[in-house]
Design a protein around this motif. Structure first.
Motif, short mmCIF file in Angstrom:
data_model
loop_
_atom_site.label_atom_id
_atom_site.label_comp_id
_atom_site.label_asym_id
_atom_site.label_seq_id
_atom_site.Cartn_x
_atom_site.Cartn_y
_atom_site.Cartn_z
N PRO A 105 -52.26 8.81 24.51
CA PRO A 105 -50.81 8.64 24.57
C PRO A 105 -50.11 9.07 23.28
N SER A 106 -48.88 9.52 23.41
CA SER A 106 -48.05 9.74 22.23
C SER A 106 -47.57 8.38 21.73
N GLU A 107 -47.13 8.33 20.49
CA GLU A 107 -46.66 7.05 19.93
C GLU A 107 -45.45 6.54 20.71
N ARG A 108 -44.58 7.44 21.15
CA ARG A 108 -43.39 7.02 21.88
C ARG A 108 -43.77 6.42 23.24
N ASP A 109 -44.69 7.07 23.96
CA ASP A 109 -45.14 6.52 25.24
C ASP A 109 -45.84 5.18 25.04
N THR A 125 -33.84 14.20 14.51
CA THR A 125 -34.00 15.63 14.20
C THR A 125 -32.74 16.29 13.69
N GLY A 126 -31.60 15.60 13.72
CA GLY A 126 -30.38 16.25 13.26
C GLY A 126 -29.24 15.27 13.08
N LEU A 127 -28.31 15.64 12.19
CA LEU A 127 -27.10 14.85 11.94
C LEU A 127 -25.89 15.75 12.11
N GLU A 128 -24.94 15.32 12.91
CA GLU A 128 -23.73 16.10 13.17
C GLU A 128 -22.50 15.29 12.81
N VAL A 129 -21.45 15.97 12.36
CA VAL A 129 -20.17 15.34 12.08
C VAL A 129 -19.21 15.76 13.20
N ASN A 130 -18.78 14.78 13.98
CA ASN A 130 -17.87 15.03 15.09
C ASN A 130 -16.61 14.19 14.90
N PHE A 167 -32.02 13.00 18.54
CA PHE A 167 -33.42 12.60 18.58
C PHE A 167 -34.27 13.73 19.13
N ALA A 168 -35.57 13.64 18.86
CA ALA A 168 -36.51 14.69 19.28
C ALA A 168 -36.58 14.82 20.80
#
Length: 558
Positions: free
Chosen positions: A213-217, A313-318, A326-327
């Motif tokens: 399993p993946s860590e998320r699962d 995975t990213g930061l946006e300014v809205n 998230f991934a």
């Protein structure tokens, strides 16, 4: 002779050879806890052990053991050491006179003592009950829940098996490990319909079978929260180390709707430490796991939401919103963000190390592997506090621990108190001016080539265990194009952004950035991820609290 034990209620055991003191301890404990716990009193270490063995056979849980230090035939430390084999999860308290405090401090390393109390403890409302309250709550959360455990079946030298065990342990999920070669492991594989070629295999308490399993699962199946309950919050904290947990506690306690997002497990590097002894308020020291567990409980008590296995995975300014991606493609937004992602141990860039990671080469303490080091030789690379703490912890059971230090001395990188303990230990050897040149092995680590930087001489040593603590890197590539960082990837904040007297490029406000504010208004950084931070647990917690204060100021002016 110990009093008879009640098989229904959880037990608190107290032992003191002075009958008057023994009765006084039991009286005070029953007054406070008698409605929930059975207090078992003994007047010698031998009779207390007899009672503990009887309780063990009956399946009665023991939450705490309080033992007097000065007892004939078997002193308190010797008694607790034997009691540890019967009830390793029970919280251990040593009762001492002021003259015996040195012995109590030594007991921390011998029996992993949770606390020591000075006699007399009057008034108990101030000196006894707060300590026991905290220990009982800690036991209840981590050891006292009557739940089935997750089962993990894998190969002894499987990197993924090691990762899953470490993930479960750091997230305080009870589990039991089975080798694929032992009978019970084979039975579980057969029941799951697996031949054993695909490992590791995880069986959750509900009977769900997960293969590789993946860590998320895995997190989702063992009850950890992985999905935010809302799309918008007042405050998002990215990272669950001391800075992030501190920010979550203060943000939630001050009325902000707060969510903490962690990609692996709360605690960060500090959470992997076997013993932190210079943190304010813990004169007896505290393990990273204990400190993390208390901080988690504190944050959730105030209403903070904690997410695990969520990679940002990213930061946006809205506009006024700050959005985190998230991934898995999901996103969450907030009015303010605190970056507390900490740092990761730098990889050992030598031939063989990458291939043997998780198979004898480990980064950080990897406490789940420590038991397998008993009676063996262990090598540790690094010269800072984390390496010293690991050396002290592993030296309790290993035959010998060798600390490999690139520098010519330890004094420049290790705290004085820890340096003295390392140097005083007969089981720890310090080799300065020494680097690992090659890691050797096929299925697992078998040897190391070491080189002395001063003489140039190289030698091959047999080794199955190598723990690496060689500096840190911030892993902030996901902030590219949004938040300004220094050449090493650490986040620039406050004065570092305005060194020339001008605001950073793209700054839209009339005021300069606050002390912990990044180049994006409303986005703050705290702890080790911040450029020029102190790299200490106490300062990280303080910065987390301070970042919340500045976030409040930002929100009031927005």
């Amino acid at each position: 002779m110990a009093e008879a034990a009640d098989a229904v209620r959880t037990v608190i055991v107290t032992v003191d050879d002075d009958p008057a003191v023994s009765r006084a301890v039991a009286r005070d404990l029953r007054r406070r806890y008698g409605d929930r716990y059975r207090v078992v009193r003994a007047e010698s270490g031998a009779s207390a052990l007899e009672a503990l063995r009887e309780l063990k056979l009956r399946g009665v849980p023991v939450a705490a053991i309080l033992a007097d230090y000065r007892m004939p035939q078997m002193n308190g430390i010797e008694f607790l050491e034997e009691a540890l084999d019967l009830y390793p999860g029970a919280r251990r308290v040593l009762l001492t006179a002021y003259a015996d405090t040195d012995a109590a401090i030594d007991a921390i390393n011998v029996v992993d003592l949770d606390h020591y109390l000075l006699k007399p403890w009057e008034p108990p409302e101030e000196k006894l009950y707060p300590v026991v309250d905290d220990l009982l709550e800690s036991w209840r959360v981590t050891d006292g829940l009557a739940v089935d455990t997750t089962k993990v079946v894998g190969h002894r030298w499987s990197a993924q098996s090691s990762q899953i065990r470490e993930f479960l342990a750091r997230n305080q999920v009870p589990y039991r490990w089975y080798s694929s070669e032992e009978p019970e492991g084979r039975r579980l594989l057969a029941a799951a319909g697996e031949s054993g070629l695909r490992l590791p295999l995880v069986v959750t308490p509900g009977g769900t079978v997960l293969v590789e399993p993946s860590e998320r699962d895995l997190a989702a199946q063992v009850g950890l929260s992985t999905t935010p309950a809302a799309d918008f919050y007042d405050l998002v904290v990215v990272g669950g180390g001391p800075a992030g947990l501190g920010a979550a506690v203060y943000g939630a306690s001050e009325g902000l709707r707060t969510v903490l997002v962690e990609r692996e497990a709360t605690g960060g590097q500090a959470g992997q430490s076997s013993r932190i002894e210079n943190y304010l308020g813990f004169p007896d020291g505290v393990s990273g796991a204990q400190l993390t567990e208390r901080a988690r409980r504190q944050a959730t008590k105030f209403g903070a939401e904690l997410l695990t296995a969520c990679k940002v995975t990213g930061l946006e300014v809205n506009g006024a919103a700050r959005t985190l991606r998230f991934a898995d493609g999901a996103a969450v937004s907030a009015q303010a963000v605190i970056l507390a992602t900490g740092v990761s141990y730098r990889q050992l860039n030598v031939p063989g190390a990458a291939e043997l990671t998780g198979r004898g080469v480990f980064y950080g303490s990897a406490l789940t592997e420590a038991a397998a080091c008993q009676g063996q030789d262990v090598y540790i690379v690094g010269g800072a506090n984390s390496a010293g703490q690991a050396a002290m912890f592993l030296s309790r059971t290993a035959r010998r621990v060798t600390l490999l230090v690139r520098a010519s001395q330890l004094a420049a990188s290790m705290s004085y108190y820890l340096l003295q303990r390392v140097q005083d230990s007969s089981k720890i050897e310090v080799r300065t001016d020494t680097v690992v040149e090659t890691a050797h092995g096929e299925e697992h680590l078998e040897g190391l080539t070491l080189r002395n930087r001063a003489t140039g001489e190289a030698e091959r040593v047999d080794a199955q265990w190598l723990y690496v603590f060689i500096g840190a890197e911030p892993l902030t590539d996901w902030l590219d194009g949004t938040v300004l960082r220094d050449a090493h990837g650490f986040v620039l904040t406050g004065p570092d952004l305005t060194a020339d007297g001008r605001p950073p490029a793209g700054w839209t406000l009339d005021r300069p950035p606050y002390h912990l504010e990044t180049s994006v208004p409303g986005v703050f950084a705290a702890g080790d991820v911040r450029a020029e931070s102190a790299k200490r647990v106490a300062s990280a917690v303080g910065e987390g609290a301070m970042a919340v204060m500045l976030a409040h100021r930002y929100l009031e002016q927005s």
